[in-house]
Write a protein that holds these residues in place. Structure first.
Motif, mmCIF file in Angstrom:
data_model
loop_
_atom_site.group_PDB
_atom_site.id
_atom_site.type_symbol
_atom_site.label_atom_id
_atom_site.label_comp_id
_atom_site.label_asym_id
_atom_site.label_seq_id
_atom_site.Cartn_x
_atom_site.Cartn_y
_atom_site.Cartn_z
ATOM 1 N N VAL A 126 0.832 -1.204 0.000
ATOM 2 C CA VAL A 126 0.000 0.000 0.000
ATOM 3 C C VAL A 126 0.867 1.255 0.000
ATOM 4 C CG1 VAL A 126 -1.679 1.328 1.345
ATOM 5 C CG2 VAL A 126 -1.976 -1.135 1.059
ATOM 6 N N ASP A 127 1.929 1.267 0.790
ATOM 7 C CA ASP A 127 2.816 2.431 0.833
ATOM 8 C C ASP A 127 3.411 2.720 -0.544
ATOM 9 O OD1 ASP A 127 2.388 2.931 3.484
ATOM 10 O OD2 ASP A 127 4.255 2.028 4.191
ATOM 11 N N ALA A 128 3.872 1.674 -1.228
ATOM 12 C CA ALA A 128 4.477 1.864 -2.542
ATOM 13 C C ALA A 128 3.453 2.385 -3.549
ATOM 14 C CB ALA A 128 5.091 0.552 -3.031
ATOM 15 N N LEU A 129 2.260 1.801 -3.543
ATOM 16 C CA LEU A 129 1.228 2.205 -4.494
ATOM 17 C C LEU A 129 0.704 3.605 -4.204
ATOM 18 C CD1 LEU A 129 -0.784 -1.138 -4.712
ATOM 19 C CD2 LEU A 129 0.759 -0.183 -6.444
ATOM 20 N N ALA A 130 0.734 4.010 -2.942
ATOM 21 C CA ALA A 130 0.190 5.317 -2.563
ATOM 22 C C ALA A 130 0.947 6.471 -3.205
ATOM 23 C CB ALA A 130 0.203 5.463 -1.041
ATOM 24 N N HIS A 131 2.197 6.230 -3.597
ATOM 25 C CA HIS A 131 3.002 7.288 -4.212
ATOM 26 C C HIS A 131 2.824 7.351 -5.722
ATOM 27 C CE1 HIS A 131 5.004 8.195 -0.468
ATOM 28 N NE2 HIS A 131 5.318 6.929 -0.309
ATOM 29 N N THR A 132 2.225 6.331 -6.306
ATOM 30 C CA THR A 132 2.128 6.276 -7.769
ATOM 31 C C THR A 132 0.703 6.205 -8.285
ATOM 32 O OG1 THR A 132 2.403 3.863 -7.657
ATOM 33 C CG2 THR A 132 4.393 5.185 -8.013
ATOM 34 N N HIS A 133 -0.265 6.090 -7.398
ATOM 35 C CA HIS A 133 -1.663 5.959 -7.794
ATOM 36 C C HIS A 133 -2.520 6.934 -6.997
ATOM 37 C CE1 HIS A 133 0.154 2.205 -9.118
ATOM 38 N NE2 HIS A 133 -0.857 2.047 -9.954
ATOM 39 N N SER A 134 -3.666 7.274 -7.553
ATOM 40 C CA SER A 134 -4.573 8.191 -6.861
ATOM 41 C C SER A 134 -5.583 7.436 -5.997
ATOM 42 C CB SER A 134 -5.302 9.087 -7.867
ATOM 43 O OG SER A 134 -5.872 8.327 -8.914
ATOM 44 N N VAL A 135 -5.876 6.180 -6.360
ATOM 45 C CA VAL A 135 -6.833 5.376 -5.599
ATOM 46 C C VAL A 135 -6.333 3.931 -5.514
ATOM 47 C CG1 VAL A 135 -9.218 4.605 -5.380
ATOM 48 C CG2 VAL A 135 -8.749 6.789 -6.470
ATOM 49 N N ILE A 136 -6.506 3.324 -4.340
ATOM 50 C CA ILE A 136 -6.216 1.906 -4.148
ATOM 51 C C ILE A 136 -7.503 1.239 -3.675
ATOM 52 C CG2 ILE A 136 -4.826 0.191 -2.918
ATOM 53 C CD1 ILE A 136 -2.758 2.458 -2.425
ATOM 54 N N VAL A 137 -7.957 0.228 -4.414
ATOM 55 C CA VAL A 137 -9.176 -0.503 -4.057
ATOM 56 C C VAL A 137 -8.770 -1.880 -3.537
ATOM 57 C CG1 VAL A 137 -11.372 -1.437 -4.861
ATOM 58 C CG2 VAL A 137 -10.505 0.722 -5.827
ATOM 59 N N ILE A 138 -9.166 -2.200 -2.308
ATOM 60 C CA ILE A 138 -8.791 -3.461 -1.680
ATOM 61 C C ILE A 138 -10.037 -4.307 -1.459
ATOM 62 C CG2 ILE A 138 -7.695 -4.560 0.304
ATOM 63 C CD1 ILE A 138 -6.127 -2.015 0.795
ATOM 64 N N ASP A 139 -10.024 -5.527 -2.004
ATOM 65 C CA ASP A 139 -11.109 -6.483 -1.800
ATOM 66 C C ASP A 139 -10.686 -7.452 -0.705
ATOM 67 O OD1 ASP A 139 -13.483 -7.861 -2.162
ATOM 68 O OD2 ASP A 139 -12.676 -9.127 -3.759
ATOM 69 N N THR A 140 -11.532 -7.622 0.318
ATOM 70 C CA THR A 140 -11.176 -8.468 1.452
ATOM 71 C C THR A 140 -11.957 -9.781 1.419
ATOM 72 O OG1 THR A 140 -12.861 -7.449 2.878
ATOM 73 C CG2 THR A 140 -10.663 -6.450 2.878
#
Length: 248
Positions: A105-119
């Motif tokens: 999540v930390d890595a993606l947070a710098h390169t993407h505007s939204v992160i969608v997580i399916d649990t």
């Protein structure tokens, strides 16, 4: 789960789709959110935490294969699925699993505007960690008292709300942890799936119960996907209701 495990450098908005009960439409909702955001111009990453079922992962892979088949750029999010070895059993392994998710999540947070997580449709430590990371939590709920029971209990005679249930308690704790860390209050949205287009006593009673619970638990309740066969037919091709189906 120690609250500090949820600490992260955040720039992307994290949307978590969660419910401890299976069959509520989590993967379908996650896919629709991801594709809708892609089509609005957002750079979207997706993470599948259900290492057993992997419905979200297969949904996206089906979309990739179908896009190649029809020679169309359908728009596909940058997708990640935690390794199957994340079925950790020991305390040391759980620490490693939490680190794997947090680092992703930390890595993606710098390169993407939204992160969608399916649990997954069961309670585990990664599900709890994801909930504590959520800026927006979306809980799909089939429109029945069987699914309502995940959030709260009702009196069998009056159908009035008598208490809150296990999943609600977990969400409350996750939101508390998030607020302690960075003073952010997770926006919780309960999404009513498989709503009948016709009025019914069940629909009214469930709606009234959710309205009462929303005041206790501080969530918003909105209408989701109706029960339509076409949504089941989308899955093999990785399609969604927000795609231009006339051109595919």
């Amino acid at each position: 789960m120690p609250a500090e495990q949820a600490t992260r450098a955040q720039s992307a908005r994290v949307i978590v789709v969660g419910n401890e009960k299976g069959g509520s439409g989590k993967s379908t909702v996650a896919m629709h959110i991801a594709i809708a955001l892609l089509k609005s111009g957002q750079r979207v990453a997706t993470i599948d935490l259900d290492i057993r079922q992997k419905s979200f992962t297969r949904y996206i892979e089906n979309r990739r294969v179908w896009a190649e088949h029809v020679a169309r750029d359908l728009g596909i999010p940058d997708h990640f699925c935690l390794d199957e070895k994340v079925g950790y059993l020991t305390a040391e392994d759980e620490v490693a699993g939490c680190k794997a998710l947090t680092d992703t999540v930390d890595a993606l947070a710098h390169t993407h505007s939204v992160i969608v997580i399916d649990t997954p449709g069961y309670d585990d430590y990664l599900m709890q960690l994801a909930h504590s990371m959520a800026d927006t939590l979306i809980t799909p709920l089939n429109d029945s008292f069987v699914d309502f029971d995940v959030l709260g209990t009702v009196d069998p005679e009056t159908f009035g709300v008598t208490g809150t249930s296990h999943y609600s308690h977990m969400v409350e704790e996750a939101r508390r942890q998030r607020h302690v860390i960075d003073q952010v209050t997770t926006d919780w949205v309960v999404l009513r799936n498989r709503l009948s287009t016709l009025g019914s006593r069940n629909k009214r009673l469930v709606g009234e119960g959710l309205q009462e619970l929303s005041q206790r638990l501080n969530f918003r309740c909105i209408e989701g996907l109706a029960e339509r066969v076409i949504f089941r037919e989308f899955y093999p091709r990785g399609l969604t209701a927000v795609d231009d189906l006339d051109e595919i």
